[in-house]
Design an enzyme around this catalytic site. Structure first.
Site, short mmCIF file in Angstrom:
data_model
loop_
_atom_site.label_atom_id
_atom_site.label_comp_id
_atom_site.label_asym_id
_atom_site.label_seq_id
_atom_site.Cartn_x
_atom_site.Cartn_y
_atom_site.Cartn_z
N CYS A 1 0.81 -1.22 0.00
CA CYS A 1 0.00 0.00 0.00
C CYS A 1 0.85 1.27 0.00
O CYS A 1 0.33 2.36 -0.27
CB CYS A 1 -0.95 0.00 1.19
SG CYS A 1 -1.90 -1.52 1.29
N HIS B 1 -3.40 6.65 3.01
CA HIS B 1 -3.85 5.39 2.44
C HIS B 1 -5.24 5.09 2.99
O HIS B 1 -5.48 5.23 4.19
CB HIS B 1 -2.85 4.29 2.81
CG HIS B 1 -3.34 2.93 2.48
ND1 HIS B 1 -3.86 2.62 1.25
CD2 HIS B 1 -3.40 1.79 3.22
CE1 HIS B 1 -4.22 1.35 1.25
NE2 HIS B 1 -3.95 0.83 2.43
N ASN C 1 -10.21 -0.59 0.39
CA ASN C 1 -8.74 -0.52 0.38
C ASN C 1 -8.24 -1.01 -0.98
O ASN C 1 -8.39 -2.19 -1.31
CB ASN C 1 -8.21 -1.41 1.52
CG ASN C 1 -6.69 -1.42 1.60
OD1 ASN C 1 -6.00 -0.99 0.68
ND2 ASN C 1 -6.18 -1.92 2.71
C1 LIG Z 1 -9.76 -5.86 9.88
C2 LIG Z 1 -10.40 -4.90 10.87
C3 LIG Z 1 -11.44 -4.04 10.17
C4 LIG Z 1 -11.11 -5.70 11.95
O1 LIG Z 1 -11.69 -4.81 12.89
P1 LIG Z 1 -11.47 -5.08 14.44
O2 LIG Z 1 -12.26 -4.07 15.14
O3 LIG Z 1 -9.99 -5.13 14.69
O4 LIG Z 1 -12.14 -6.49 14.61
P2 LIG Z 1 -11.50 -7.80 15.21
O5 LIG Z 1 -10.55 -8.41 14.26
O6 LIG Z 1 -11.04 -7.49 16.60
O7 LIG Z 1 -12.79 -8.70 15.28
C5 LIG Z 1 -13.89 -8.38 16.14
C6 LIG Z 1 -14.97 -9.40 15.91
O8 LIG Z 1 -15.58 -9.17 14.64
C7 LIG Z 1 -15.58 -10.38 13.88
N1 LIG Z 1 -15.48 -10.03 12.46
C8 LIG Z 1 -14.35 -9.92 11.72
N2 LIG Z 1 -14.68 -9.61 10.46
C9 LIG Z 1 -16.03 -9.49 10.43
C10 LIG Z 1 -16.94 -9.17 9.41
N3 LIG Z 1 -16.56 -8.91 8.15
N4 LIG Z 1 -18.25 -9.14 9.71
C11 LIG Z 1 -18.68 -9.41 10.97
N5 LIG Z 1 -17.85 -9.72 11.98
C12 LIG Z 1 -16.54 -9.76 11.70
C13 LIG Z 1 -14.40 -11.14 14.39
O9 LIG Z 1 -14.55 -12.53 14.11
C14 LIG Z 1 -14.45 -10.85 15.87
O10 LIG Z 1 -15.40 -11.66 16.45
P3 LIG Z 1 -15.16 -12.29 17.92
O11 LIG Z 1 -15.03 -11.10 18.83
O12 LIG Z 1 -16.39 -13.10 18.13
O13 LIG Z 1 -13.91 -13.07 17.80
C15 LIG Z 1 -9.34 -3.99 11.53
O14 LIG Z 1 -8.55 -4.76 12.41
C16 LIG Z 1 -8.46 -3.31 10.54
O15 LIG Z 1 -8.89 -2.48 9.79
N6 LIG Z 1 -7.16 -3.63 10.56
C17 LIG Z 1 -6.21 -3.04 9.69
C18 LIG Z 1 -6.43 -3.54 8.32
C19 LIG Z 1 -5.63 -2.81 7.31
O16 LIG Z 1 -5.54 -1.63 7.35
N7 LIG Z 1 -5.04 -3.57 6.41
C20 LIG Z 1 -4.35 -3.09 5.33
C21 LIG Z 1 -3.18 -2.32 5.70
S1 LIG Z 1 -2.51 -1.71 4.26
#
Ligand SMILES: CC(C)(COP(=O)(O)OP(=O)(O)OC[C@H]1O[C@@H](n2cnc3c(N)ncnc32)[C@H](O)[C@@H]1OP(=O)(O)O)[C@@H](O)C(=O)NCCC(=O)NCCS
Length: 328
Positions: free
Chosen positions: A115, A255, A285
């Site tokens: 990215c 980004h 993204n």
């Molecule tokens: C991926 C992301 C959106 C997840 O959000 P989060 O708040 O961290 O969520 P978590 O991973 O802690 O998951 C929380 C819960 O939601 C659930 N969950 C994950 N994806 C889900 C979805 N698409 N729909 C519903 N629930 C979802 C998980 O299973 C978890 O459930 P649990 O508590 O029962 O285990 C976030 O971590 C993020 O944006 N990370 C950075 C990603 C990024 O920028 N990547 C590219 C970099 S270039």
């Protein structure tokens, strides 16, 4: 006062027509429009038509940027395509773009920095122009992430989209241009966000396909923490290097990965909401395409005026992180 060596004289972008909404995704995996919007800010993403490739999308953005610059394809001396979703391992996607736009004899190569790739590309373009190697360098960020997404994994498939953006860079006229750029990496953290299969570590076999090794893997929560920390670090160092105070920034383009990451970076930089450009809700993204796609949209919407200082900040797999301060 910093004397820029290179400047942006044209931008362009291209997004596929096909749109995948959050409610479409509700029918594919166990997720909801509400969860995706609240946790990421994403509402829709664009998906490239099956008969098209990354270099088609990149060429489309490139042609618009070249036209915006008032140039012809034959005026381009070098093409850099930032991508992690190339047409193939080789030849490069940049060579595909070179052929499609007819940039006769231009040098062409891909840049792999996930990215952060577009800002890595801008940094290289600036160095090539500064050294006198080339006059007009075309920098493209182009991605077809939909082809490397595990559509059964709700933790990643809701995040990504396809698109391309491009900028033509040339020698600065002395009044505007790239005031600073800053690029860094930490390869020790590579396994937090990667695509395991298809390379020399796990060459393609039936087993690698069965194990879903040819799609993106991510430890979302860990990536989130590093993204905020490193983007703030890149922004602070970029501003310092460019001798620009954050109060003098007219627009911040980060980004576009997650609304909560963008908000955290904005707050740490103490910038008001109106100074931040966001199009994440529309495209998701798009990795290396996200900054040039947003930059082009911001310019076309009149959010960037002559004299404005724009801070670009990125973070991505590698890990890589980067910033650039551009005076328009
Ligand atoms: C991926 C992301 C959106 C997840 O959000 P989060 O708040 O961290 O969520 P978590 O991973 O802690 O998951 C929380 C819960 O939601 C659930 N969950 C994950 N994806 C889900 C979805 N698409 N729909 C519903 N629930 C979802 C998980 O299973 C978890 O459930 P649990 O508590 O029962 O285990 C976030 O971590 C993020 O944006 N990370 C950075 C990603 C990024 O920028 N990547 C590219 C970099 S270039």
């Amino acid at each position: 006062m910093i004397q820029p060596a290179s400047m942006i004289i044209g931008t362009g972008s291209c997004a596929p027509d096909k749109v995948l909404t959050n409610s479409d995704l509700e029918k594919m995996v166990d997720t909801s429009d509400e969860w995706i919007k609240e946790r990421t800010g994403i509402e829709r993403r664009h998906i490239l038509e099956t008969e098209k490739t990354n270099s088609d999308l990149g060429a489309c953005a490139a042609e618009r940027a070249i036209e915006d610059a008032g140039l012809k394809a034959k005026d381009i001396d070098c093409i850099l395509v930032a991508t992690i979703t190339p047409d193939s391992f080789f030849p490069s996607t940049a060579c595909g773009v070179q052929a499609k736009i007819g940039a006769k004899d231009a040098a062409a190569m891909d840049v792999s920095a996930a990215c952060s790739g577009f800002l890595y590309g801008m940094t290289l373009a600036d160095a090539l122009i500064r050294s006198g190697q080339y006059r007009n360098v075309l920098v493209i960020g182009s991605e077809v992430l939909s082809r490397f997404t595990d559509w059964e994994d709700r933790t990643t498939c809701v995040l990504f989209g396809d698109g391309a953006g491009a900028a033509v860079m040339t020698e600065s006229d002395g009044t505007r241009g790239l005031l600073s750029s800053f690029i860094k990496s930490d390869g020790r953290l590579g396994r937090l966000l990667y695509l395991p299969g298809g390379g020399s570590t796990h060459p393609a076999t039936h087993e690698t396909v069965d194990q879903h090794l040819h799609t993106i893997r991510m430890e979302g929560r860990e990536v989130f923490k590093h993204a905020v920390r490193t983007m703030v670090d890149a922004a602070v160092h970029g501003l310092e290097k460019g001798e620009v105070h954050s109060d003098d920034i007219d627009l911040l383009i980060t980004h576009q990965a997650n609304m909560r990451i963008i908000d955290a970076v904005r707050e740490r930089l103490k910038l008001p909401e109106e100074k931040v450009f966001i199009n994440l809700q529309e495209f998701g993204n798009t990795s290396a395409a996200s900054i040039p796609l947003a930059l082009d949209q911001a310019r076309r919407e009149g959010r960037i005026r002559p004299g404005d200082k724009v801070l670009l900040v990125a973070f991505g797999g590698g890990f890589t992180w980067a910033s650039g301060v551009v005076q328009f």
